[in-house]
Design a protein around this motif. Structure first.
Motif, PDB file in Angstrom:
ATOM      1  N   ALA A  12       0.633  -1.217   0.019  1.00 58.62           N
ATOM      2  CA  ALA A  12       0.118   0.231  -0.088  1.00 58.62           C
ATOM      3  C   ALA A  12       0.954   1.154  -0.043  1.00 58.62           C
ATOM      4  CB  ALA A  12      -0.829  -0.141   1.223  1.00 58.62           C
ATOM      5  N   MET A  13       1.977   1.211   0.723  1.00 59.01           N
ATOM      6  CA  MET A  13       2.997   2.416   0.823  1.00 59.01           C
ATOM      7  C   MET A  13       3.431   2.625  -0.514  1.00 59.01           C
ATOM      8  SD  MET A  13       2.629   3.897   3.674  1.00 59.01           S
ATOM      9  CE  MET A  13       4.233   4.819   3.921  1.00 59.01           C
ATOM     10  N   VAL A  14       3.724   1.581  -1.262  1.00 59.90           N
ATOM     11  CA  VAL A  14       4.482   1.910  -2.406  1.00 59.90           C
ATOM     12  C   VAL A  14       3.423   2.527  -3.580  1.00 59.90           C
ATOM     13  CG1 VAL A  14       5.253   0.689  -4.588  1.00 59.90           C
ATOM     14  CG2 VAL A  14       6.107  -0.034  -2.314  1.00 59.90           C
ATOM     15  N   ARG A  15       2.211   1.815  -3.687  1.00 58.76           N
ATOM     16  CA  ARG A  15       1.251   2.566  -4.513  1.00 58.76           C
ATOM     17  C   ARG A  15       0.744   3.897  -3.978  1.00 58.76           C
ATOM     18  NH1 ARG A  15      -1.717  -2.126  -2.584  1.00 58.76           N
ATOM     19  NH2 ARG A  15      -3.533  -0.634  -1.887  1.00 58.76           N
ATOM     20  N   ALA A  16       0.563   4.292  -2.679  1.00 56.24           N
ATOM     21  CA  ALA A  16       0.424   5.552  -2.384  1.00 56.24           C
ATOM     22  C   ALA A  16       1.444   6.701  -2.976  1.00 56.24           C
ATOM     23  CB  ALA A  16       0.202   5.549  -1.027  1.00 56.24           C
ATOM     24  N   GLY A  17       2.659   6.154  -2.648  1.00 54.97           N
ATOM     25  CA  GLY A  17       3.875   6.826  -3.069  1.00 54.97           C
ATOM     26  C   GLY A  17       3.895   7.162  -4.397  1.00 54.97           C
ATOM     27  N   PHE A  18       3.609   6.030  -5.202  1.00 57.60           N
ATOM     28  CA  PHE A  18       4.027   6.320  -6.690  1.00 57.60           C
ATOM     29  C   PHE A  18       2.726   7.298  -7.255  1.00 57.60           C
ATOM     30  CE2 PHE A  18       6.278   2.205  -7.549  1.00 57.60           C
ATOM     31  CZ  PHE A  18       7.354   2.853  -7.418  1.00 57.60           C
ATOM     32  N   ALA A  19       1.289   6.796  -6.844  1.00 61.22           N
ATOM     33  CA  ALA A  19       0.250   7.805  -6.932  1.00 61.22           C
ATOM     34  C   ALA A  19       0.348   9.188  -6.724  1.00 61.22           C
ATOM     35  CB  ALA A  19      -0.993   7.183  -6.384  1.00 61.22           C
ATOM     36  N   ALA A  20       0.782   9.444  -5.508  1.00 59.35           N
ATOM     37  CA  ALA A  20       1.127  10.813  -5.196  1.00 59.35           C
ATOM     38  C   ALA A  20       1.972  11.605  -6.319  1.00 59.35           C
ATOM     39  CB  ALA A  20       1.664  11.048  -3.778  1.00 59.35           C
ATOM     40  N   LEU A  21       3.277  11.036  -6.791  1.00 61.79           N
ATOM     41  CA  LEU A  21       4.054  11.389  -7.243  1.00 61.79           C
ATOM     42  C   LEU A  21       3.790  11.735  -8.645  1.00 61.79           C
ATOM     43  CD1 LEU A  21       7.009  12.146  -7.889  1.00 61.79           C
ATOM     44  CD2 LEU A  21       7.417   9.785  -8.668  1.00 61.79           C
ATOM     45  N   LEU A  22       2.737  10.803  -9.435  1.00 57.79           N
ATOM     46  CA  LEU A  22       2.466  10.756 -10.793  1.00 57.79           C
ATOM     47  C   LEU A  22       1.188  11.909 -10.972  1.00 57.79           C
ATOM     48  CD1 LEU A  22       2.727   7.113 -11.656  1.00 57.79           C
ATOM     49  CD2 LEU A  22       4.249   8.743 -12.253  1.00 57.79           C
ATOM     50  N   ALA A  23       0.235  11.760  -9.755  1.00 56.27           N
ATOM     51  CA  ALA A  23      -0.883  12.576  -9.766  1.00 56.27           C
ATOM     52  C   ALA A  23      -0.458  14.099  -9.872  1.00 56.27           C
ATOM     53  CB  ALA A  23      -1.740  12.418  -8.481  1.00 56.27           C
ATOM     54  N   ALA A  24       0.904  14.308  -9.239  1.00 58.39           N
ATOM     55  CA  ALA A  24       1.079  15.766  -9.312  1.00 58.39           C
ATOM     56  C   ALA A  24       1.515  16.371 -10.686  1.00 58.39           C
ATOM     57  CB  ALA A  24       2.542  15.816  -8.345  1.00 58.39           C
ATOM     58  N   GLN A  25       1.750  15.380 -11.564  1.00 61.88           N
ATOM     59  CA  GLN A  25       2.097  15.821 -12.992  1.00 61.88           C
ATOM     60  C   GLN A  25       0.957  16.118 -13.754  1.00 61.88           C
ATOM     61  OE1 GLN A  25       5.607  16.022 -13.051  1.00 61.88           O
ATOM     62  NE2 GLN A  25       5.285  15.010 -11.042  1.00 61.88           N
ATOM     63  N   SER A  26       1.116  17.309 -14.470  1.00 61.28           N
ATOM     64  CA  SER A  26      -0.038  17.850 -15.042  1.00 61.28           C
ATOM     65  C   SER A  26      -0.495  17.019 -16.281  1.00 61.28           C
ATOM     66  CB  SER A  26       0.024  19.231 -15.899  1.00 61.28           C
ATOM     67  OG  SER A  26       1.174  19.262 -16.667  1.00 61.28           O
ATOM     68  N   ASP A  27       0.214  16.150 -16.763  1.00 63.54           N
ATOM     69  CA  ASP A  27      -0.145  15.174 -17.977  1.00 63.54           C
ATOM     70  C   ASP A  27      -0.298  13.659 -17.677  1.00 63.54           C
ATOM     71  OD1 ASP A  27       2.638  15.014 -17.231  1.00 63.54           O
ATOM     72  OD2 ASP A  27       3.089  14.562 -19.496  1.00 63.54           O
ATOM     73  N   ILE A  28      -0.479  13.548 -16.316  1.00 60.05           N
ATOM     74  CA  ILE A  28      -0.579  12.356 -15.992  1.00 60.05           C
ATOM     75  C   ILE A  28      -1.819  11.992 -14.955  1.00 60.05           C
ATOM     76  CG2 ILE A  28       0.280  10.025 -14.709  1.00 60.05           C
ATOM     77  CD1 ILE A  28       3.301  11.009 -15.572  1.00 60.05           C
ATOM     78  N   ASP A  29      -2.635  11.077 -15.181  1.00 58.55           N
ATOM     79  CA  ASP A  29      -3.947  10.932 -14.329  1.00 58.55           C
ATOM     80  C   ASP A  29      -3.998   9.437 -14.091  1.00 58.55           C
ATOM     81  OD1 ASP A  29      -6.418  11.204 -12.978  1.00 58.55           O
ATOM     82  OD2 ASP A  29      -7.574  11.294 -15.025  1.00 58.55           O
ATOM     83  N   VAL A  30      -3.787   9.330 -12.427  1.00 62.68           N
ATOM     84  CA  VAL A  30      -3.960   8.055 -11.801  1.00 62.68           C
ATOM     85  C   VAL A  30      -5.288   7.528 -11.563  1.00 62.68           C
ATOM     86  CG1 VAL A  30      -3.201   6.703  -9.677  1.00 62.68           C
ATOM     87  CG2 VAL A  30      -1.400   8.363 -10.846  1.00 62.68           C
ATOM     88  N   VAL A  31      -5.690   6.669 -12.442  1.00 62.95           N
ATOM     89  CA  VAL A  31      -7.198   6.271 -12.388  1.00 62.95           C
ATOM     90  C   VAL A  31      -7.532   5.115 -11.434  1.00 62.95           C
ATOM     91  CG1 VAL A  31      -7.400   7.445 -14.438  1.00 62.95           C
ATOM     92  CG2 VAL A  31      -6.863   5.074 -14.315  1.00 62.95           C
ATOM     93  N   GLY A  32      -6.464   4.708 -10.817  1.00 60.83           N
ATOM     94  CA  GLY A  32      -6.836   3.439 -10.017  1.00 60.83           C
ATOM     95  C   GLY A  32      -5.579   2.549  -9.564  1.00 60.83           C
ATOM     96  N   GLU A  33      -6.085   1.958  -8.265  1.00 58.43           N
ATOM     97  CA  GLU A  33      -4.913   1.104  -7.835  1.00 58.43           C
ATOM     98  C   GLU A  33      -5.261  -0.293  -7.478  1.00 58.43           C
ATOM     99  OE1 GLU A  33      -3.394   2.987  -4.284  1.00 58.43           O
ATOM    100  OE2 GLU A  33      -3.600   4.839  -5.033  1.00 58.43           O
TER     101      GLU A  33
END
Length: 239
Positions: A12-33
């Protein structure tokens, strides 16, 4: 354009870290885990992402089997072309590109993942900038691994575990002599620029030949082309 991404990892920690990093990018949308491969396959079919970040080793269903299920052509389809990928059991659905996440530099899972159609792999402890760049590279349709790295990886495993050679050789007959030359140089780790110099062609012409090779052989990218070249015997390890 925005790249839609899902993250499949049992931590869960890995997913959360990756999701936060990628979601901060204007051209990337994290749509699920998802926490395992089976859930990842279901989530991918439901959300239709462009890129799946897939952990290699997970309980229930590992990333290798999940990748096979996501990228295999539908039964009876006779193989999906790189130009018109189709999801298993979902006619007309765009298949995502899979970026494997691993804690190991090179292992057998990585080789099998490339054979299954993954577009590359990334170490979990890679710098954040590398993860962001990897998603963009894979989303753009390129293999993540540098050609020379891909060549060494496949050569190592082809040497250790030669695969059956009947079917690939038949598939290679669809190529012209020039396309076979280009595939051979791709498998030897040459870039498009280097291939153009060797064959005395324009670089755009080389790109066209590579695209035709991928389409004729129903391959997704250069990584799969290298796998096929070694397993068919077109190129041999240590050559």
């Amino acid at each position: 354009m925005t790249t839609r991404v899902i993250i499949v990892d049992d931590q869960a920690m890995v997913r959360a870290g990756f999701a936060a990093l990628l979601a901060a990018q204007s051209d990337i949308d994290v749509v699920g885990e998802a926490s395992d491969g089976a859930r990842g396959v279901e989530l991918s079919r439901r959300t239709r992402p462009d890129v799946v970040l897939m952990d290699v080793r997970m309980p229930e269903m590992d990333g290798l089997e999940a990748t096979r299920r996501l990228l295999a052509p539908p039964s009876g389809a006779g193989g999906a072309t790189a130009a018109a990928p189709v999801g298993p059991g979902l006619a007309g659905e765009h298949r995502p590109r899979v970026l494997m996440l691993t804690t190991f530099d090179v292992d057998d899972y990585v080789y099998e993942a490339l054979r299954a159609g993954a577009s590359g792999f990334l170490l979990k402890d890679a710098p954040p900038a590398d993860l962001i760049a990897a998603v963009r590279i894979v989303a753009a349709g390129d293999a993540l691994l540098a050609p020379s790295v891909t060549r060494r990886l496949i050569a190592d495993f082809a040497r250790q575990r030669p695969a059956a050679r009947g079917r690939p050789e038949t598939r290679l007959k669809a190529l012209t002599e020039r396309e076979t030359e280009v595939l051979t140089l791709v498998a030897r780790g040459r870039s498009n620029t280097e291939i153009a110099e060797i064959l005395v062609l324009a670089e755009q012409t080389v790109k066209t030949h590579v695209s035709r090779v991928l389409t004729k052989l129903h391959l997704r990218d250069r990584a799969q082309a290298v796998v096929l070249a070694y397993e068919s015997g077109l190129v041999t390890p240590g050559e």
